[in-house]
Design an enzyme around this catalytic site. Structure first.
Site, PDB file in Angstrom:
ATOM      1  N   GLY A 132       0.831  -1.200   0.000  1.00  0.00           N
ATOM      2  CA  GLY A 132       0.000   0.000   0.000  1.00  0.00           C
ATOM      3  C   GLY A 132       0.862   1.245   0.000  1.00  0.00           C
ATOM      4  O   GLY A 132       2.060   1.184  -0.301  1.00  0.00           O
ATOM      5  N   TYR A 149      30.050  -0.513   3.823  1.00  0.00           N
ATOM      6  CA  TYR A 149      29.616   0.067   2.560  1.00  0.00           C
ATOM      7  C   TYR A 149      30.753  -0.106   1.557  1.00  0.00           C
ATOM      8  O   TYR A 149      31.887   0.287   1.845  1.00  0.00           O
ATOM      9  CB  TYR A 149      29.382   1.559   2.814  1.00  0.00           C
ATOM     10  CG  TYR A 149      28.352   2.205   1.954  1.00  0.00           C
ATOM     11  CD1 TYR A 149      27.045   2.338   2.403  1.00  0.00           C
ATOM     12  CD2 TYR A 149      28.681   2.714   0.699  1.00  0.00           C
ATOM     13  CE1 TYR A 149      26.085   2.963   1.625  1.00  0.00           C
ATOM     14  CE2 TYR A 149      27.729   3.334  -0.083  1.00  0.00           C
ATOM     15  CZ  TYR A 149      26.433   3.456   0.381  1.00  0.00           C
ATOM     16  OH  TYR A 149      25.483   4.067  -0.382  1.00  0.00           O
TER      17      TYR A 149
END
EC number: 2.5.1.26
Length: 592
Positions: free
Chosen positions: A306, A512
């Site tokens: 949604g 990262y």
């Protein structure tokens, strides 16, 4: 058909104003139109525009770095298309009855090719490559701009009535292929752009909470809260462009989570519109024991269930004092050991990041030219002190950047505590400027990929989370695997394969990676790149790392979902999807 956002949001601030995004932002690259890296007539790198501190500055050593690192040359330039060719764009297929119903709601919409292409992608390498050289096979057929929760309810009801596919669009910064339209989708695809839902609905100073519409982008949220003396402290690297709803949908993490928490720690209440109706809790309390937390079905759902319309989020008074810092370590192992100890003692600053040597050199290559001979002389002196005097090898050393914030007294105590720990691991304080520069570069580094692509260099970043005892092995093995894979796949020049530890936790860290290579002489660079990225992810998982710490899964990483959360776990998520959205109205095909 062009109706675009009109009066609805004209008094609103920042990126989400009614200026169409494509007038402000690049249609085929990262960030603002007026901000980019270029090589000037003298062959020196420059960063254009006035939005960033690096703007207008010359970077004298960058050309040498890019040539040395990638074997790239300014003689070999690629060409990308200067503008969008509307004839390449797949036609908009929208049923007339739906259009009539949509017009009756008075909600702004557009079937304009530019509007549709702009919302057909995020910022994965392959998506940007397609924009530069070709076109997507499938893009949204229509873009709608709700201005409030009730508008979203109407749009979802119409989609159910006419059996359409909705793909929610926030800031468009996704790096997981989450926004790509499934090619096999035959229904009309509606891009639901939340940018006009960008108001702070209320601020509660007693409970330190604020209720905010989900389309607001990070920088506007912080600017508007600051006018009342508050902040959320949630600062992902994409905060200039990413939206609150996007943070919730992807379980985002911010640079200063050590103080403020990740998105799951910040959220108090969520309102979400689904094909089954509205889901929300009945009260705004800090914690509940009422079965599994329904917020955890919503956070990380990536647009499959949604649209998040309103979020109540914790706020804090704007800190009175901020101080940057940096520490140089003789090697990466010592740096990781220091971060581990800081985490163990639970005294991490707002942000602490450790970059490896390749990334240190990369940062050094982005140093702007300084007018005063004095400053550069001092810089040279500092460098001499670290590399010669202290016996640090410039090809092995690594750097941690720090950010402290809070009240002045506490920050200064805190700073001393962290530097004392660093000293025990052979760390040397390297000044505030280096720290501040490190954080400023965070926002401009994303612009470098577009420059690279102009000279046959493709690059991407990816991330993971990992237990402390696996950090060093994972970093080494993944970097080595990337180098090996490049060789095997016929990449002719050694790649850049580098990492940084960006977040610390009690039980582990977020790592990262950046990786880039020169693709000259390779006929299908994107295919090769994707094979290498896949191998890197396999290596991460084999070394005890996670599928993602904060980027999310999208369509890019979903092949590993079963392995990540187990067969039964995936079945649990499927059953939620089947109950909430039995007709797959939210059909972006992410996650599952």
């Amino acid at each position: 058909s062009r109706k675009g956002p009109s009066g609805a949001g004209q008094q609103r601030a920042g990126v989400s104003q009614c200026v169409p995004r494509q007038e402000l932002l690049k249609w085929n690259g990262w960030g603002y139109n007026d901000s980019k890296f270029i090589f000037n007539k003298k062959g020196q790198a420059e960063f254009t525009g006035k939005r960033y501190r690096l703007g207008g500055m010359v970077l004298p050593t960058f050309k040498e770095w890019i040539e040395k690192t990638f074997g790239a040359s300014l003689e070999h330039k690629t060409t990308s298309r200067a503008s969008l060719n509307v004839n390449d764009v797949p036609p908009s297929i929208v049923n007339e009855e739906f259009l009539q119903d949509l017009r009756a709601t008075k909600i702004s919409y557009s079937q304009d090719a530019e509007d549709r292409v702009f919302r057909a992608h995020g910022h994965c390498l392959h998506e940007i490559f397609v924009l530069r050289e070709g076109m997507f096979k499938r893009i949204p057929d229509i873009v709608v701009w709700p201005v409030c929760h009730e508008d979203v309810v109407k749009i979802v009801e119409l989609a159910c009535k006419h059996n359409l596919c909705i793909i929610p669009f926030g800031g468009g910064t996704s790096v997981s292929s989450a926004l790509e339209c499934p090619e096999e989708e035959k229904r009309t695809i509606v891009s639901l752009d939340t940018s006009q839902m960008n108001r702070i609905l209320w601020i509660d100073e007693k409970n330190l909470t604020a209720c905010v519409e989900a389309g607001i982008v990070g920088q506007d949220l912080e600017k508007q809260l600051a006018e009342s003396g508050f902040c959320t402290g949630h600062e992902p690297d994409s905060m200039e462009f990413s939206s609150l709803g996007g943070w919730v949908a992807t379980r985002a993490s911010g640079m200063k989570k050590n103080i403020y928490g990740n998105i799951e720690d910040l959220v108090i209440h969520i309102k979400m519109v689904t094909p089954r109706g509205i889901v929300e809790k009945n009260c705004q309390v800090p914690r509940m024991s009422t079965g599994p937390d329904i917020h955890h079905f919503i956070m990380g759902s990536e647009g499959t269930l949604g649209v998040v319309t309103e979020v109540t989020i914790k706020i804090r008074p704007v800190p009175e004092y901020q101080k940057y810092g940096s520490v140089v370590f003789p090697n990466f192992e010592r740096g990781v050991a220091c971060l581990r100890e800081v985490a163990k003692q639970r005294c991490a600053p707002a942000s602490i990041r450790l970059v490896d040597n390749a990334q240190f050199q990369f940062g050094h290559a982005l140093k702007p030219q300084v007018a005063s001979i004095f400053t550069s002389f001092l810089d040279g002196l500092k460098k001499f002190y670290i590399t010669k005097f202290k016996g640090f090898d410039p090809n092995i050393l690594c750097v941690a950047t720090l950010l402290f914030e809070g009240d002045r007294e506490k920050v200064l105590q805190h700073e001393k505590q962290v530097y004392d720990i660093a000293t025990k691991f052979g760390g040397l304080a390297a000044g505030e400027d280096n720290g501040q520069r490190g954080y400023m570069l965070t926002f401009v580094i994303a612009y470098l990929r577009d420059l690279g692509l102009d000279y046959y260099v493709i690059g991407e970043s990816f991330e993971t989370s990992v237990p402390w005892d696996r950090v060093l092995d994972l970093c080494r093995n993944v970097k080595e695997r990337i180098v090996r894979e490049c060789k095997e796949k016929g990449v002719q020049f050694a790649p850049l394969s580098t990492c940084r530890v960006t977040q610390t936790y009690d039980a582990g860290a977020c790592v990262y990676f950046y990786f880039a290579f020169n693709y000259r002489g390779i006929s299908d660079p994107i295919h090769v790149y994707e094979q290498i990225e896949r191998a890197a992810r396999e290596e991460i998982l084999a070394n005890g790392g996670s599928l993602s710490h904060h980027h999310g899964v999208g369509k890019l990483r979903k092949r590993w979902m079963k392995e990540s959360i187990s067969d039964v776990g995936l079945g649990m998520l499927r059953s939620v999807k089947e109950y909430v959205d039995p007709n797959n109205i939210f059909g972006n095909k992410n996650l599952l």
